[in-house]
Design an enzyme around this catalytic site. Structure first.
Site, PDB file in Angstrom:
ATOM      1  CB  CYS A 112      34.136  90.266  42.071  1.00 54.37           C
ATOM      2  SG  CYS A 112      33.937  88.826  40.973  1.00 54.37           S
ATOM      3  CG  HIS A 198      29.848  91.935  41.400  1.00 57.88           C
ATOM      4  ND1 HIS A 198      30.825  92.759  40.891  1.00 57.88           N
ATOM      5  CD2 HIS A 198      30.139  90.688  40.964  1.00 57.88           C
ATOM      6  CE1 HIS A 198      31.671  92.056  40.159  1.00 57.88           C
ATOM      7  NE2 HIS A 198      31.281  90.783  40.187  1.00 57.88           N
ATOM      8  CD  GLU A 200      30.062  96.059  41.895  1.00 57.19           C
ATOM      9  OE1 GLU A 200      30.708  95.497  40.981  1.00 57.19           O
ATOM     10  OE2 GLU A 200      29.966  95.586  43.042  1.00 57.19           O
TER      11      GLU A 200
END
Length: 250
Positions: A112, A198, A200
């Site tokens: 990002c 993202h 994660e």
């Protein structure tokens, strides 16, 4: 016996309080992603328990950085800040990123804001998207190179952005696009992988961020409801984590 893979997580922001306390910042969030990805990868050179040595670096407040010779990989995290701003810490991060990209040994993963910082370090403009926000789990259309790198036809990733990379830097390989964002990922063999999404994030993190931004008026009621409706969708974050680990151990 192989020595541990040394990965530095450059924390470009602090998560919302609830997530920060549970996961120990973005360092903890990415540590979980990388260790889970290592376990799934099952590579003979990468033991998921002892094969990763993950360090954390506060590049916002402390503006602390690792020595490049002391790490094998670098993760540039997401952030609520704008990658196109000229705050001193952002300029310092861009300069460090330039040096890291030029290092023939160190590998990078940009996520990002980190994806945008790598693009900026390569001389490409980052700006607001006229299309607005891209929120929660969305589909990324992969290029042939993206399909080969990730081993999938499309990529499902959490998104949380309204800033975009304007075009691909010279010599980088496009990885994918979406209706909201034409530059969803970049690849430079032997150097870096970036994704606008993202990998994660999980349902809990996305739900907390969307809910808070809805309460703050950053997201409209419709955007908030739409984002929350897709927060629990399956996603391919671990696939991105595995691709980065493979890059690090090439």
């Amino acid at each position: 016996m192989h020595r541990p893979l040394r990965i530095a997580v450059l924390e470009c922001d602090t998560p919302p309080e609830k997530i920060n306390l549970k996961y120990d910042g973005y360092y903890g969030v990415f540590s979980r992603l990388l260790r889970r990805s290592a376990e799934t990868l099952q590579h003979e050179q990468l033991n998921p328990d002892s094969g990763l040595e993950i360090s954390r670096w506060d590049v916002v407040t402390e503006q602390a950085y690792p020595e490049l010779e002391s790490v094998d990989g670098i993760v540039l995290t997401g952030s609520k800040h704008n990658a196109f701003e000229d705050a001193p810490w952002i300029l310092k991060l861009v300069e460090f990123t330039k040096r890291a990209i030029q290092d023939p040994r160190v590998k990078l993963l940009g996520v990002c804001f980190g994806h945008q910082i790598i693009a900026r370090a390569l001389g490409v403009q980052v700006s607001r998207s006229a299309a607005g926000w891209e929120i929660s789990v969305c589909e990324v259309n992969l290029t042939p190179a993206g399909k080969e790198l990730f081993g999938l036809d499309t990529l499902q990733l959490h998104q949380m952005h309204r800033d975009i990379v304007s075009k691909y830097p010279p010599d980088t390989i496009p990885l994918g696009d979406s209706p909201i964002c034409q530059v969803q990922g970049m690849y430079l063999p032997g150097r870096f992988i970036t994704v606008q999404g993202h990998p994660e994030f999980n349902e809990e993190i996305a739900t907390e961020v969307v809910t808070l931004r809805g309460a703050q008026g950053i997201f409209s009621k419709e955007q908030t409801e739409d984002g929350l409706s897709r927060a629990a969708k399956p996603h391919d974050g671990d696939v991105v984590g595995m691709a980065f680990l493979r890059l690090c151990i090439e």
